[in-house]
Design a protein around this motif. Sequence first.
Motif: not given
Length: 392
Positions: A186-199
């Motif tokens: 399992k991985f946390h994905v920050d789609i607001e502030n992560g790089q590119k689209t978040g992952y």
Amino acid sequence: MTKVILKKKIAQRIANGHPWIFANEVDRVEGGAPEPGAIVDVYYHDNKFCGRGYSNPKSQILVRLLTRKKEDINEQFFYNRILQAWQYRQRTGYTENCRLVFGEADDMPALIIDKFNDYFVIQTLALGIDNWKPAIMNALEKIFKPKGIYERNDVPVRELEGLPQQKGFLSAPFSPEIVINENGLKFHVDIENGQKTGYFLDQQDNRRAIQHIVKGADVLGAFTYTGTFEIHAAHYGAKSVLGLDISENAVNQANRNARLNNLDHICHFEAVNAFDVLKQWTKDGRQYDVVMLDPPAFTKSRENIQKAITGYKEINLRGMKLVKNGGFLVTSSCTNLVQPELFLQTIDMAAKDARKRIRQVTFQAQASDHPIIWGMDNTNYLKFLIVEVCDR
């Protein structure tokens, strides 16, 4: 409809299927100057139909072709294209998390859509495709009934098209911190502030490729971002895993990901400058069974390719020197301007300078939900290499 007539001596790549038409490849425009983003017809110099696409006089790429047929470009067109893209992913086994639309490789230039289970992140990187955002949204709603859609158009390339950088919800707001499953983890994905689209979905298959070489190993990972390779290594039986990244936020998320998978007793991340640390630890004589390098793109312009090659050579040389005799180097490059053959040549030069003998274990591209179109170099961008490293 405006007609764009190509010069007689056009680049062969257009006739062979490449969708980009540069302004200097156009002989003339008939029917008046099109509105920026408008659909135009493109013809060869002998008046044979070439294709239909969207134009932008402000861009160096005057036209991006959407089709080679005389078909209507409308809401149904985009529904059909996105459905076809989804059917391809289903047939190739990418359903839960995938790059649903990979721009030119899915005949939708400058459109990126990533699917994170029931959430979608989109990028419309050119004016012509940005105009069709409502149609794209409607298609996603009809096909998937998503829990949420987010726009990550905070990308500098949009400014070349006269578009603003922006990001935000395209659906009802939802928590942009989501959790995805990948390879049993399992991985946390920050789609607001992560790089590119978040992952980085493009490495999902490559992360499985390390499972045998990391068993019982002491592993060092550099440029880890949120720790996906390192956590896979711990999951696959590594004895110890240390990950390095310059970003405090990335390291915090990587440590959270380790805890999420109950692997924080094996896996640890530190916020440091990996370039400096690799250099210093080489001098200190540190050694690891496996060293993994996954740096960001070193250049986006042809003028700086030589600098990029120098950078890749330097970090891989340092990485090899940190590998125990008979251990493994895992190395990647996402710089699309550095083509596969040149990347392998660079690794070979690094091995010679490090006085190491290397044996290729595997050499792969990105996952198949990012399909490669022959003749479109920008679709063949990721290089993933594992080599055994031995003393000479």
